[in-house]
Design an enzyme around this catalytic site. Structure first.
Site, short mmCIF file in Angstrom:
data_model
loop_
_atom_site.label_atom_id
_atom_site.label_comp_id
_atom_site.label_asym_id
_atom_site.label_seq_id
_atom_site.Cartn_x
_atom_site.Cartn_y
_atom_site.Cartn_z
N LYS A 82 1.15 -1.43 0.12
CA LYS A 82 0.25 0.10 0.16
C LYS A 82 0.96 1.23 0.42
CE LYS A 82 -4.28 -1.02 1.76
NZ LYS A 82 -5.78 -0.73 3.05
N LYS A 127 -15.27 -0.28 2.19
CA LYS A 127 -14.44 -0.76 1.14
C LYS A 127 -13.45 -0.31 2.32
CE LYS A 127 -16.41 -4.32 -1.90
NZ LYS A 127 -17.79 -4.46 -0.84
N ASP A 128 -11.93 -0.56 1.62
CA ASP A 128 -10.82 -0.15 1.86
C ASP A 128 -10.68 1.58 1.42
OD1 ASP A 128 -10.04 -2.47 2.33
OD2 ASP A 128 -8.53 -1.87 3.54
N ARG A 129 -10.59 2.35 2.27
CA ARG A 129 -10.55 3.77 2.07
C ARG A 129 -9.02 4.38 1.15
NH1 ARG A 129 -10.61 9.82 4.78
NH2 ARG A 129 -9.49 10.68 3.57
#
Length: 343
Positions: free
Chosen positions: A23, A81-83
Site C-alpha cells: 500500500k 471497502k478500504d479507504r
C-alpha cells in the site's frame, strides 16, 4: 490462562517468506465487488457502479444523499471497502417513481459513476458474493520459488480466517472502547459507532477461538462437538446431523469448521469444542457478558479462508502482483500476512 493475542493471532506457517512494501501507492490495493446476481434492470432502486479513490464508502453514500436531497438511509451499499485504495462497488438509491439521476449528478470528489441500472430491492450489508482483489507488493526481498511454494500452500490448505486489523480500529482501540461500552462505563449513542464496536467485540472472541485452535494444531481437524458450515453460504451443520465422512469432507474443503460470533444463549457446539470455546470466552468475560445482554444470537463463522480465481505475476524483478477473489466479509490482509511481512 489464555495467552494468545486475538489482535495479533498466531500464523499458520512458521514465518513469512520475506518482506515487501504494501500500500505504498493507492493503486497497489484495488478491490472490486462481485454481486453474485444480475440487477433486474427495473424497479424502485437505482443501482450505481462507482469507482472510489481514497474515499470512505459511508462518506460517499452521505454525499450522494446530499446531492439528491434525500435521506441518508435511502442510499445503501453491501459493504465497507478500504479507504486507502482504488475500489469499485455498487450503491443502491431508493427512488420510487423517480427517474435515475445522471452519472454526473452524483459523481463527486474522489469518486465517479461507471454504470447505472435499476433493481427491485435495495442492497443489504453483506449481500454480495465476493470481492476481487488486485494487489501489488513492491521491493520484495524473496524469489519466485518461495512465492510459488507459499501461494500453492495457501491455495490448497487455506489460512485461518481471522478478522483483520481493520476490524479493531487504530492500534486495536475499538476493543477497549467496546469493553467500556458493554460494561456500562461509557455511553455510546451514535448508532454506527455502536455497531462498529459490537462487531469488534464479537470479532475479538472469534479470533481468540480460532487462534487457540491454530496453536493446538486443530484448526482444520474436526473435533468432537464441532459445528460445520460452508464457505459460500451461512448454512450450518449441527452436531448430531453429520454424515460419517466429515473428516474427508473437511480435508476436501467441501465442509468447514466454524467458531462462534458471541451472543446470548447456549453455544451451538458441544463436548470438547464447547468447553474450549467457553474457556476462551471466560477470559473475555466483560465482552462476552455484555454481548449476551444485547440479546445477540449465537452465530458461527467458518475458520478457513481460501482464495479463488488467483493469479501471481512478477511485474519487475522486485514487484509482485496478486489477483484473487475472497468471500464476502473476509480480509485480504489475513491472507497476505501468511505470505509476507510488511515494511
Amino acid at each position: 490462562m489464555f495467552l494468545l493475542d486475538p489482535l495479533d493471532p498466531p500464523r499458520l506457517f512458521d514465518a513469512p517468506i520475506g518482506v515487501a512494501r504494501f500500500k505504498s501507492q493507492l493503486e497497489d490495493f484495488q478491490v472490486e465487488e462481485v454481486l453474485g446476481f444480475e440487477p433486474s434492470g427495473e424497479g424502485e432502486h437505482c443501482l450505481a457502479w462507482i469507482e472510489k479513490i481514497d474515499r470512505n464508502s459511508n462518506d460517499v453514500a452521505t454525499e450522494i444523499a446530499q446531492k439528491l436531497s434525500i435521506r441518508k438511509r435511502l442510499v445503501n451499499h453491501c459493504g465497507l471497502k478500504d479507504r486507502a485504495a482504488i475500489t469499485r462497488q455498487w450503491f443502491s438509491i431508493h427512488l420510487p417513481g423517480i427517474a435515475s439521476p445522471s452519472p454526473e449528478q452524483i459523481s463527486g470528489n474522489g469518486y465517479r459513476v461507471l454504470a447505472m441500472t435499476r433493481h427491485q430491492r435495495k442492497l443489504r450489508r453483506g449481500g454480495h458474493r465476493a470481492n476481487r482483489f488486485v494487489i501489488r507488493l513492491r521491493d520484495c526481498d524473496f524469489d519466485n520459488a518461495a512465492v510459488v511454494d507459499r501461494w500453492q500452500a495457501i491455495e490448497s490448505r487455506g489460512v485461518p480466517n481471522y478478522f483483520g486489523p481493520q476490524r479493531f480500529g487504530h492500534n486495536g482501540d475499538n476493543v477497549g472502547l467496546a469493553t467500556q461500552m458493554l460494561s456500562g462505563a461509557v455511553d455510546v449513542r451514535d448508532r454506527m459507532l455502536r455497531g462498529i464496536l459490537i462487531s469488534a467485540a464479537r470479532s475479538c472472541i472469534y479470533n481468540a477461538c480460532v487462534a487457540q485452535r491454530v496453536a493446538d494444531g486443530t484448526w482444520d481437524l474436526p473435533l468432537d462437538g464441532d459445528v460445520f458450515g460452508f464457505a459460500d453460504n451461512h448454512s450450518l451443520v449441527l452436531p448430531g446431523k453429520l454424515r460419517g465422512d466429515v473428516a474427508q469432507r473437511v480435508a476436501d474443503c467441501a465442509l468447514e469448521i466454524t467458531a462462534p460470533l458471541w451472543g446470548n444463549g447456549e453455544l451451538l457446539s458441544v463436548s470438547v469444542v464447547r468447553e474450549m470455546e467457553q474457556r476462551v470466552a471466560d477470559h473475555f468475560h466483560e465482552i462476552a457478558s455484555g454481548l449476551e445482554k444485547l440479546n445477540l444470537q449465537q452465530e458461527r463463522r467458518v475458520i478457513r479462508l481460501r482464495p479463488s480465481e488467483s493469479q501471481v505475476q512478477w511485474e519487475s524483478n522486485s514487484d509482485l502482483r496478486l489477483r484473487f477473489e475472497l468471500p464476502t466479509g473476509t480480509y485480504a490482509t489475513t491472507l497476505l500476512r501468511e505470505m509476507v511481512r510488511f515494511e
